[in-house]
Design a protein around this motif. Sequence first.
Motif, PDB file in Angstrom:
ATOM      1  N   PHE A 181      -1.188  -1.263  16.211  1.00  0.00           N
ATOM      2  CA  PHE A 181      -1.305   0.160  16.526  1.00  0.00           C
ATOM      3  C   PHE A 181      -2.200   0.913  15.543  1.00  0.00           C
ATOM      4  O   PHE A 181      -2.692   1.980  15.863  1.00  0.00           O
ATOM      5  CB  PHE A 181       0.086   0.808  16.576  1.00  0.00           C
ATOM      6  CG  PHE A 181       0.924   0.247  17.680  1.00  0.00           C
ATOM      7  CD1 PHE A 181       0.800   0.715  18.970  1.00  0.00           C
ATOM      8  CD2 PHE A 181       1.817  -0.781  17.430  1.00  0.00           C
ATOM      9  CE1 PHE A 181       1.564   0.185  19.997  1.00  0.00           C
ATOM     10  CE2 PHE A 181       2.581  -1.315  18.450  1.00  0.00           C
ATOM     11  CZ  PHE A 181       2.461  -0.838  19.736  1.00  0.00           C
ATOM     12  N   ALA A 182      -2.396   0.385  14.357  1.00  0.00           N
ATOM     13  CA  ALA A 182      -3.269   0.978  13.326  1.00  0.00           C
ATOM     14  C   ALA A 182      -3.095   2.491  13.211  1.00  0.00           C
ATOM     15  O   ALA A 182      -4.024   3.254  13.373  1.00  0.00           O
ATOM     16  CB  ALA A 182      -4.727   0.605  13.581  1.00  0.00           C
ATOM     17  N   MET A 183      -1.884   2.918  12.927  1.00  0.00           N
ATOM     18  CA  MET A 183      -1.573   4.348  12.861  1.00  0.00           C
ATOM     19  C   MET A 183      -1.764   4.967  11.487  1.00  0.00           C
ATOM     20  O   MET A 183      -1.769   6.189  11.372  1.00  0.00           O
ATOM     21  CB  MET A 183      -0.111   4.579  13.260  1.00  0.00           C
ATOM     22  CG  MET A 183       0.170   4.362  14.698  1.00  0.00           C
ATOM     23  SD  MET A 183       1.867   4.842  15.006  1.00  0.00           S
ATOM     24  CE  MET A 183       1.986   4.449  16.711  1.00  0.00           C
ATOM     25  N   LEU A 184      -1.886   4.156  10.453  1.00  0.00           N
ATOM     26  CA  LEU A 184      -1.915   4.712   9.112  1.00  0.00           C
ATOM     27  C   LEU A 184      -3.321   4.830   8.551  1.00  0.00           C
ATOM     28  O   LEU A 184      -4.122   3.913   8.675  1.00  0.00           O
ATOM     29  CB  LEU A 184      -1.076   3.853   8.155  1.00  0.00           C
ATOM     30  CG  LEU A 184       0.393   3.697   8.488  1.00  0.00           C
ATOM     31  CD1 LEU A 184       1.093   2.903   7.398  1.00  0.00           C
ATOM     32  CD2 LEU A 184       1.059   5.037   8.693  1.00  0.00           C
ATOM     33  N   GLY A 185      -3.582   5.960   7.932  1.00  0.00           N
ATOM     34  CA  GLY A 185      -4.769   6.142   7.124  1.00  0.00           C
ATOM     35  C   GLY A 185      -4.304   6.023   5.687  1.00  0.00           C
ATOM     36  O   GLY A 185      -3.632   6.922   5.174  1.00  0.00           O
ATOM     37  N   TYR A 186      -4.593   4.875   5.059  1.00  0.00           N
ATOM     38  CA  TYR A 186      -4.035   4.642   3.733  1.00  0.00           C
ATOM     39  C   TYR A 186      -4.960   3.771   2.900  1.00  0.00           C
ATOM     40  O   TYR A 186      -5.275   2.651   3.272  1.00  0.00           O
ATOM     41  CB  TYR A 186      -2.650   4.008   3.857  1.00  0.00           C
ATOM     42  CG  TYR A 186      -1.976   3.721   2.539  1.00  0.00           C
ATOM     43  CD1 TYR A 186      -1.956   4.656   1.512  1.00  0.00           C
ATOM     44  CD2 TYR A 186      -1.341   2.514   2.320  1.00  0.00           C
ATOM     45  CE1 TYR A 186      -1.341   4.397   0.304  1.00  0.00           C
ATOM     46  CE2 TYR A 186      -0.708   2.248   1.118  1.00  0.00           C
ATOM     47  CZ  TYR A 186      -0.709   3.190   0.111  1.00  0.00           C
ATOM     48  OH  TYR A 186      -0.099   2.926  -1.076  1.00  0.00           O
ATOM     49  N   ASP A 187      -5.378   4.304   1.779  1.00  0.00           N
ATOM     50  CA  ASP A 187      -6.120   3.558   0.768  1.00  0.00           C
ATOM     51  C   ASP A 187      -5.064   2.963  -0.149  1.00  0.00           C
ATOM     52  O   ASP A 187      -4.373   3.695  -0.858  1.00  0.00           O
ATOM     53  CB  ASP A 187      -7.041   4.507   0.000  1.00  0.00           C
ATOM     54  CG  ASP A 187      -7.812   3.840  -1.122  1.00  0.00           C
ATOM     55  OD1 ASP A 187      -7.408   2.746  -1.582  1.00  0.00           O
ATOM     56  OD2 ASP A 187      -8.809   4.424  -1.565  1.00  0.00           O
ATOM     57  N   ILE A 188      -4.909   1.645  -0.120  1.00  0.00           N
ATOM     58  CA  ILE A 188      -3.812   1.000  -0.838  1.00  0.00           C
ATOM     59  C   ILE A 188      -3.909   1.105  -2.349  1.00  0.00           C
ATOM     60  O   ILE A 188      -2.969   0.761  -3.051  1.00  0.00           O
ATOM     61  CB  ILE A 188      -3.653  -0.473  -0.428  1.00  0.00           C
ATOM     62  CG1 ILE A 188      -4.912  -1.263  -0.754  1.00  0.00           C
ATOM     63  CG2 ILE A 188      -3.266  -0.592   1.033  1.00  0.00           C
ATOM     64  CD1 ILE A 188      -4.778  -2.751  -0.607  1.00  0.00           C
ATOM     65  N   THR A 189      -5.022   1.595  -2.864  1.00  0.00           N
ATOM     66  CA  THR A 189      -5.124   1.804  -4.310  1.00  0.00           C
ATOM     67  C   THR A 189      -4.503   3.123  -4.730  1.00  0.00           C
ATOM     68  O   THR A 189      -4.316   3.377  -5.917  1.00  0.00           O
ATOM     69  CB  THR A 189      -6.597   1.756  -4.777  1.00  0.00           C
ATOM     70  OG1 THR A 189      -7.303   2.856  -4.193  1.00  0.00           O
ATOM     71  CG2 THR A 189      -7.256   0.438  -4.404  1.00  0.00           C
ATOM     72  N   MET A 190      -4.184   3.963  -3.760  1.00  0.00           N
ATOM     73  CA  MET A 190      -3.584   5.277  -4.025  1.00  0.00           C
ATOM     74  C   MET A 190      -2.065   5.188  -3.850  1.00  0.00           C
ATOM     75  O   MET A 190      -1.575   4.335  -3.124  1.00  0.00           O
ATOM     76  CB  MET A 190      -4.153   6.322  -3.060  1.00  0.00           C
ATOM     77  CG  MET A 190      -5.674   6.447  -3.110  1.00  0.00           C
ATOM     78  SD  MET A 190      -6.293   6.932  -4.717  1.00  0.00           S
ATOM     79  CE  MET A 190      -5.706   8.601  -4.777  1.00  0.00           C
ATOM     80  N   PRO A 191      -1.322   6.094  -4.478  1.00  0.00           N
ATOM     81  CA  PRO A 191       0.138   6.081  -4.298  1.00  0.00           C
ATOM     82  C   PRO A 191       0.516   6.252  -2.823  1.00  0.00           C
ATOM     83  O   PRO A 191      -0.200   6.904  -2.063  1.00  0.00           O
ATOM     84  CB  PRO A 191       0.613   7.283  -5.117  1.00  0.00           C
ATOM     85  CG  PRO A 191      -0.484   7.569  -6.072  1.00  0.00           C
ATOM     86  CD  PRO A 191      -1.758   7.136  -5.411  1.00  0.00           C
ATOM     87  N   PRO A 192       1.636   5.674  -2.405  1.00  0.00           N
ATOM     88  CA  PRO A 192       2.051   5.777  -1.006  1.00  0.00           C
ATOM     89  C   PRO A 192       2.264   7.210  -0.524  1.00  0.00           C
ATOM     90  O   PRO A 192       2.218   7.462   0.674  1.00  0.00           O
ATOM     91  CB  PRO A 192       3.375   5.001  -0.965  1.00  0.00           C
ATOM     92  CG  PRO A 192       3.324   4.098  -2.131  1.00  0.00           C
ATOM     93  CD  PRO A 192       2.506   4.788  -3.175  1.00  0.00           C
ATOM     94  N   SER A 193       2.455   8.134  -1.422  1.00  0.00           N
ATOM     95  CA  SER A 193       2.619   9.531  -1.015  1.00  0.00           C
ATOM     96  C   SER A 193       1.338  10.086  -0.374  1.00  0.00           C
ATOM     97  O   SER A 193       1.371  11.118   0.284  1.00  0.00           O
ATOM     98  CB  SER A 193       3.022  10.395  -2.203  1.00  0.00           C
ATOM     99  OG  SER A 193       2.064  10.284  -3.238  1.00  0.00           O
ATOM    100  N   SER A 194       0.218   9.383  -0.527  1.00  0.00           N
ATOM    101  CA  SER A 194      -1.049   9.836   0.044  1.00  0.00           C
ATOM    102  C   SER A 194      -1.278   9.317   1.469  1.00  0.00           C
ATOM    103  O   SER A 194      -2.280   9.661   2.091  1.00  0.00           O
ATOM    104  CB  SER A 194      -2.214   9.408  -0.846  1.00  0.00           C
ATOM    105  OG  SER A 194      -2.366   7.994  -0.807  1.00  0.00           O
ATOM    106  N   VAL A 195      -0.378   8.513   1.996  1.00  0.00           N
ATOM    107  CA  VAL A 195      -0.557   7.935   3.329  1.00  0.00           C
ATOM    108  C   VAL A 195      -0.516   9.009   4.409  1.00  0.00           C
ATOM    109  O   VAL A 195       0.206   9.992   4.298  1.00  0.00           O
ATOM    110  CB  VAL A 195       0.515   6.844   3.603  1.00  0.00           C
ATOM    111  CG1 VAL A 195       1.892   7.443   3.772  1.00  0.00           C
ATOM    112  CG2 VAL A 195       0.149   6.010   4.811  1.00  0.00           C
ATOM    113  N   GLU A 196      -1.346   8.834   5.428  1.00  0.00           N
ATOM    114  CA  GLU A 196      -1.379   9.743   6.575  1.00  0.00           C
ATOM    115  C   GLU A 196      -1.063   8.946   7.829  1.00  0.00           C
ATOM    116  O   GLU A 196      -1.635   7.892   8.053  1.00  0.00           O
ATOM    117  CB  GLU A 196      -2.770  10.354   6.733  1.00  0.00           C
ATOM    118  CG  GLU A 196      -3.178  11.250   5.601  1.00  0.00           C
ATOM    119  CD  GLU A 196      -4.604  11.762   5.764  1.00  0.00           C
ATOM    120  OE1 GLU A 196      -5.141  11.693   6.897  1.00  0.00           O
ATOM    121  OE2 GLU A 196      -5.179  12.194   4.770  1.00  0.00           O
TER     122      GLU A 196
END
Length: 182
Positions: free
Chosen positions: A54-69
């Motif tokens: 589904f690829a629903m997340l916009g997430y740079d895994i080098t950033m804290p999980p609080s930054s996930v969209e």
Amino acid sequence: MPSHYTPTQSSQSLWDGAQSPPTLIHHLSPYGRVPLPCMVEDPIELNTALSSAFAMLGYDITMPPSSVECRDPIRAQGLWLYEPATYPHMQTLMSRSKILAKPVVVHASSLNYNTVTAWDVLVVVYRALHGQAFKTYHHSHEHQIHLDSYTVMVDAFVGSSRHWVGLSPSSGEPDVWILHIR
């Protein structure tokens, strides 16, 4: 043990010391892998927010999980982070990735002791990535480590593969998920 058994006789008959020791049949030895039973009998479904299908997340895994969209408008409020990661609910989830040397094991956290949540998965992946980057960087550049270079170290380890694609089922292991990053 039979009464006629003596350690000296058995060890001499198996190996006389002049030859190399007998070949170890790994899968029959005490060091072989023992397949574990599935933790649940029903098919395991992954939360769609974490799924690569589904690829629903916009997430740079080098950033804290609080930054996930989350790109799903229904889940945009962030409560999806506290949803179970799998259905049926599991207390432990294991994931593998090409970028990480060891499997990532996620346990139910204090958010919900009964099940692994989407938040638990993102936090453990983030910590595993940073831990692996530190080990890799520390061993190869031991004299160059500075606290302000931590971000540089993670960027160097990850390279361009830093965007969460999602998890997908492993073909050979029913309770294992493959982490995809691009």
